[in-house]
Write a protein that holds these residues in place. Structure first.
Motif, PDB file in Angstrom:
ATOM      1  N   TRP A 124       0.876  -1.238  -0.029  1.00  0.00           N
ATOM      2  CA  TRP A 124      -0.021   0.075  -0.082  1.00  0.00           C
ATOM      3  C   TRP A 124       0.919   1.340   0.164  1.00  0.00           C
ATOM      4  N   LEU A 125       0.379   2.101  -0.679  1.00  0.00           N
ATOM      5  CA  LEU A 125       0.969   3.667  -0.637  1.00  0.00           C
ATOM      6  C   LEU A 125      -0.073   4.701  -0.001  1.00  0.00           C
ATOM      7  N   LEU A 126       0.123   5.266   1.146  1.00  0.00           N
ATOM      8  CA  LEU A 126      -0.974   5.909   1.667  1.00  0.00           C
ATOM      9  C   LEU A 126      -0.407   7.509   1.856  1.00  0.00           C
ATOM     10  N   SER A 127      -1.249   8.576   1.979  1.00  0.00           N
ATOM     11  CA  SER A 127      -1.154   9.521   1.948  1.00  0.00           C
ATOM     12  C   SER A 127      -0.780   9.809   3.480  1.00  0.00           C
ATOM     13  N   PRO A 128       0.035  11.125   3.658  1.00  0.00           N
ATOM     14  CA  PRO A 128       0.466  11.263   4.963  1.00  0.00           C
ATOM     15  C   PRO A 128      -0.339  11.229   6.173  1.00  0.00           C
ATOM     16  N   ASP A 129      -1.549  11.860   5.672  1.00  0.00           N
ATOM     17  CA  ASP A 129      -2.781  11.677   6.822  1.00  0.00           C
ATOM     18  C   ASP A 129      -3.545  10.206   6.721  1.00  0.00           C
ATOM     19  N   LEU A 130      -3.104   9.160   6.045  1.00  0.00           N
ATOM     20  CA  LEU A 130      -3.475   8.058   6.132  1.00  0.00           C
ATOM     21  C   LEU A 130      -5.109   8.150   5.283  1.00  0.00           C
ATOM     22  N   ARG A 131      -5.486   9.073   4.762  1.00  0.00           N
ATOM     23  CA  ARG A 131      -6.930   9.194   4.072  1.00  0.00           C
ATOM     24  C   ARG A 131      -7.160   8.398   3.098  1.00  0.00           C
ATOM     25  N   LEU A 132      -5.886   8.304   2.143  1.00  0.00           N
ATOM     26  CA  LEU A 132      -6.156   7.716   1.040  1.00  0.00           C
ATOM     27  C   LEU A 132      -5.117   6.799   0.713  1.00  0.00           C
ATOM     28  N   HIS A 133      -5.300   5.811  -0.188  1.00  0.00           N
ATOM     29  CA  HIS A 133      -4.153   4.882  -0.618  1.00  0.00           C
ATOM     30  C   HIS A 133      -4.469   4.087  -1.854  1.00  0.00           C
ATOM     31  N   SER A 134      -3.308   3.734  -2.480  1.00  0.00           N
ATOM     32  CA  SER A 134      -3.266   2.956  -3.783  1.00  0.00           C
ATOM     33  C   SER A 134      -2.651   1.814  -3.097  1.00  0.00           C
ATOM     34  N   ALA A 135      -2.844   0.566  -3.997  1.00  0.00           N
ATOM     35  CA  ALA A 135      -2.382  -0.626  -3.580  1.00  0.00           C
ATOM     36  C   ALA A 135      -2.016  -1.604  -4.747  1.00  0.00           C
ATOM     37  N   LEU A 136      -1.006  -2.358  -4.583  1.00  0.00           N
ATOM     38  CA  LEU A 136      -0.512  -3.347  -5.616  1.00  0.00           C
ATOM     39  C   LEU A 136      -0.683  -4.659  -4.630  1.00  0.00           C
ATOM     40  N   THR A 137      -1.333  -5.726  -5.198  1.00  0.00           N
ATOM     41  CA  THR A 137      -1.530  -7.061  -4.529  1.00  0.00           C
ATOM     42  C   THR A 137      -0.599  -8.105  -5.305  1.00  0.00           C
ATOM     43  N   GLY A 138      -0.532  -9.215  -4.679  1.00  0.00           N
ATOM     44  CA  GLY A 138       0.294 -10.358  -5.229  1.00  0.00           C
ATOM     45  C   GLY A 138       1.708 -10.357  -4.795  1.00  0.00           C
ATOM     46  N   PHE A 139       2.295  -9.490  -4.496  1.00  0.00           N
ATOM     47  CA  PHE A 139       3.753  -9.398  -4.102  1.00  0.00           C
ATOM     48  C   PHE A 139       4.154  -9.376  -2.735  1.00  0.00           C
ATOM     49  N   GLN A 140       4.862 -10.339  -2.283  1.00  0.00           N
ATOM     50  CA  GLN A 140       5.154 -10.395  -0.555  1.00  0.00           C
ATOM     51  C   GLN A 140       6.545  -9.714  -0.782  1.00  0.00           C
ATOM     52  N   ALA A 141       6.404  -8.247  -0.606  1.00  0.00           N
ATOM     53  CA  ALA A 141       7.412  -7.604  -0.222  1.00  0.00           C
ATOM     54  C   ALA A 141       8.178  -7.662   0.905  1.00  0.00           C
ATOM     55  N   THR A 142       9.207  -8.273   1.078  1.00  0.00           N
ATOM     56  CA  THR A 142       9.833  -8.359   2.539  1.00  0.00           C
ATOM     57  C   THR A 142      10.153  -7.123   3.203  1.00  0.00           C
ATOM     58  N   SER A 143      10.345  -6.081   2.290  1.00  0.00           N
ATOM     59  CA  SER A 143      10.304  -4.690   2.872  1.00  0.00           C
ATOM     60  C   SER A 143      10.518  -3.721   1.586  1.00  0.00           C
ATOM     61  N   VAL A 144      10.309  -2.476   2.015  1.00  0.00           N
ATOM     62  CA  VAL A 144      10.236  -1.273   0.940  1.00  0.00           C
ATOM     63  C   VAL A 144      11.269  -0.343   1.067  1.00  0.00           C
ATOM     64  N   LEU A 145      11.897  -0.014  -0.129  1.00  0.00           N
ATOM     65  CA  LEU A 145      12.857   1.132  -0.056  1.00  0.00           C
ATOM     66  C   LEU A 145      12.420   2.087  -0.849  1.00  0.00           C
ATOM     67  N   PRO A 146      11.829   3.158  -0.535  1.00  0.00           N
ATOM     68  CA  PRO A 146      11.005   4.365  -1.222  1.00  0.00           C
ATOM     69  C   PRO A 146      12.135   4.878  -2.042  1.00  0.00           C
ATOM     70  N   VAL A 147      11.954   5.371  -3.214  1.00  0.00           N
ATOM     71  CA  VAL A 147      13.061   6.063  -4.022  1.00  0.00           C
ATOM     72  C   VAL A 147      12.341   7.437  -4.485  1.00  0.00           C
ATOM     73  N   THR A 148      11.174   7.443  -5.006  1.00  0.00           N
ATOM     74  CA  THR A 148      10.286   8.562  -5.361  1.00  0.00           C
ATOM     75  C   THR A 148       9.144   8.579  -4.421  1.00  0.00           C
ATOM     76  N   ARG A 149       8.262   9.703  -4.858  1.00  0.00           N
ATOM     77  CA  ARG A 149       6.993   9.657  -4.112  1.00  0.00           C
ATOM     78  C   ARG A 149       6.153   8.372  -4.471  1.00  0.00           C
ATOM     79  N   THR A 150       6.183   7.969  -5.858  1.00  0.00           N
ATOM     80  CA  THR A 150       5.478   7.060  -6.284  1.00  0.00           C
ATOM     81  C   THR A 150       6.399   5.560  -6.747  1.00  0.00           C
ATOM     82  N   SER A 151       7.414   5.454  -6.377  1.00  0.00           N
ATOM     83  CA  SER A 151       8.276   4.466  -6.713  1.00  0.00           C
ATOM     84  C   SER A 151       9.015   3.961  -5.540  1.00  0.00           C
ATOM     85  N   ALA A 152       9.228   2.556  -5.659  1.00  0.00           N
ATOM     86  CA  ALA A 152      10.148   2.220  -4.554  1.00  0.00           C
ATOM     87  C   ALA A 152      10.764   0.781  -4.920  1.00  0.00           C
TER      88      ALA A 152
END
Lengths: 169, 402
Positions: free
Chosen positions: B156-184
């Protein structure tokens, strides 16, 4: 992890834990320490269970983690500070092995060996692994297993010969 | 030695260990232990729904010992702290503090200035596997697939106030290293040939399609699986990415590997990596020497170069406190280290052009999680080995660590 995997993990533990615990006990010489090491190894396996199960290597994985940890534990203390449980493996004849010449002496001498050599003997003669599989478990070459095995047996020969009732041939 | 002796040895091993039986609930104990470690790793040991934020006065009363190389400073100064009961801190950015609260691990955003709760979000069980605050204050959360609800793994990618989110399913990401606002960068732990994936997400609340593509030249080697380390599974170092991985083929030693150069590694049987972070062009890692008992997860703090070569300053090597490091975090040039040294659960120092003095914060118990800004550090700590819910406490960053 899905519930099917969870059940699968339980099945694996039920089937393999005793053998693994016995191996760890023989290497460490301490049952509480062996139990602790086995639980830690299983925790590690559980966290990676889907991957380990997918590769069909659960017992090999746990044994490898267990043996490595047991050797590490053995290297960190002097043999005299953690003997095999005296009630179970006494210097005097044990009812379980009484009547078998040299066996008790042999076991008391095994605990004098360095942990790495003890592990080689346990993997070869208790877990019945080949030299190649033993090498894979220990993360070393087959040549190292052979040399460790040879040293262990030579040292055993010396130790048994120096026992008051040494009778090994 | 004859074959007969080998036979005797086998028989002796059999009889000597015949009495050994595992505990009947060993599987359950292993599961509980693994989950406990995981909870600690994601800083999610909350147990009560209510979260209370209050402002109270406190005084630094750090106990410290002076050392020849790294001075442990005694601090006696007035300060303020914010306490959130029964929750666990997971991130801080801009005006928000993020915490996991309650038995259902509700992701909660607080206003750091007013202490007001902004929003609480229900996450799929069993809660997030990783959480990272990226550029723009956007919050990345990855989920494992679920025991209980058979839900798919997701990101999930959530807005700073947690009101909105977008999602990508099917990937078991052990973790996430954000690179830009919308990519990691993420890594799918069970790919046969492990490498990194570049994930692109729509901005939270906006239409669009999320995607994940394999990134060339990011190989981590074969027969490895990723570790979720408390300090983060991957970090950027000198323009490259360093990953903590568990090389199953080597017996489960946690190692560091440079993505794209799988032969460039650090770690091994006597130097297992437990956590890492970066400051400037250096990587700091806590190591576990494989000891047992009380010091099972403790070991020396090390500094590595961009090629993963040891470059630990003498002052750090000589510190008996840092020799018992358990976890490490950073913010800018400030290094935070959780240790097992009595009276020094949490210490900090600066690692700029020179290494600053070591300062102990008045934290009692075992540090479970930490998030820091330049001026404030948020910590959860609890009794060692206990499953009681930790309390989030915030402290001003000591001047010696800024």
């Amino acid at each position: 992890m899905r519930s099917a995997d969870d059940a699968d993990f339980s099945t694996f533990v039920a089937a393999s834990a005793r053998r693994l615990l016995r191996s760890a006990y023989l290497i460490t010489g301490s049952l509480p320490e062996a139990e602790d090491l086995l639980q830690t190894a299983l925790e590690k396996a559980y966290r990676r269970w889907p991957s380990i199960r997918q590769k069909d290597i659960p017992e090999a994985y746990v044994r490898k983690v267990l043996v490595t940890a047991a050797i590490d534990a053995g290297r960190r203390r002097k043999p005299a500070s953690a003997p095999l449980d005296e009630d179970i493996l006494p210097g005097a004849p044990d009812p379980a092995v009484e009547g078998v010449p040299g066996r008790a002496a042999l076991l008391s001498c095994v605990r004098e060996l360095p942990a790495g050599q003890r592990a080689v003997l346990v993997l070869r003669y208790f877990d019945d692994l080949t030299e190649a599989d033993t090498a894979r478990m220990l993360g070393c070459s087959v040549g190292t297993v052979k040399s460790q095995h040879a040293r262990a047996m030579a040292r055993l020969r010396e130790l048994v010969a120096n026992q008051p009732d040494g009778s090994m041939t | 030695m004859s074959t007969g002796v080998e036979h005797e040895l086998a028989a002796a091993f059999e009889s000597a260990s015949e009495f050994v039986h595992p505990h009947p609930e060993l599987a359950q104990r292993a599961r509980a232990g693994a989950r406990s470690r995981r909870r600690r790793a994601i800083a999610a040991a909350a147990a009560v729904c209510a979260a209370v934020m209050l402002i109270a006065g406190t005084t630094y009363a750090a106990a410290g010992r002076h050392h020849a190389a790294m001075t442990v400073q005694q601090r006696q100064q007035g300060s303020r702290r914010i306490v959130i009961h029964h929750a666990a801190v997971v991130g801080v950015s801009g005006k928000y503090l993020y915490a996991l609260v309650g038995p259902n691990l509700l992701l909660t955003a607080y206003d750091r200035t007013s202490g007001k709760m902004i929003r609480r979000v229900t996450l799929p069980p069993p809660g997030p596997s990783r959480l990272a605050v990226g550029p723009g204050g956007l919050v990345w959360v990855s989920f494992d697939d679920s025991f209980a609800s058979h839900t798919e793994p997701a990101l999930w990618l959530l807005s700073p106030d947690l009101r909105l989110h977008s999602a990508l399913t099917g990937f078991q990401a052990t973790s996430v290293l954000p690179v830009t606002r919308t990519s990691a960068w993420i890594a799918e732990p069970y790919l046969p040939h492990l490498g990194l994936l570049r994930v692109h997400m729509p901005l939270p609340g906006q239409s669009g399609t999320a995607s994940a593509v394999s990134e060339p030249d990011t190989s981590l080697g074969r027969n490895v699986s990723l570790m979720t380390a408390p300090g983060g599974w991957s970090v950027k170092l000198g323009g490259r990415i360093v990953v903590i991985l568990d090389d199953s083929a080597s017996g489960g030693y946690n190692q560091l590997v440079l993505a794209g150069s799988p032969n460039v590694r650090f770690g091994g049987p006597q130097t297992r990596i437990s956590a890492m972070t970066t400051a400037g062009n250096a990587l700091w890692a806590t190591t576990d020497a494989g000891d047992h008992g009380e010091a099972y997860y403790q070991g020396p703090l090390v500094r590595l170069s961009a090629r993963l070569r040891p470059s630990t300053p003498g002052a750090v090597r000589a510190s008996p406190i840092l020799a018992r490091s358990e976890d490490v975090w950073s913010d800018g040039h400030t290094i935070w280290v959780a240790t097992g040294a009595r009276g020094h659960s949490l210490v900090c120092f600066t690692a700029g052009s020179r290494i600053g003095p070591l300062t102990t914060l008045p934290v009692s118990g075992e540090v479970n999680s930490l998030a820091a800004t330049a001026t404030t550090v948020y910590v959860t700590a609890g009794p060692p080995g206990a499953y009681t819910p930790p309390v989030i406490v915030s402290y001003p960053v000591p001047a010696s660590c800024r």
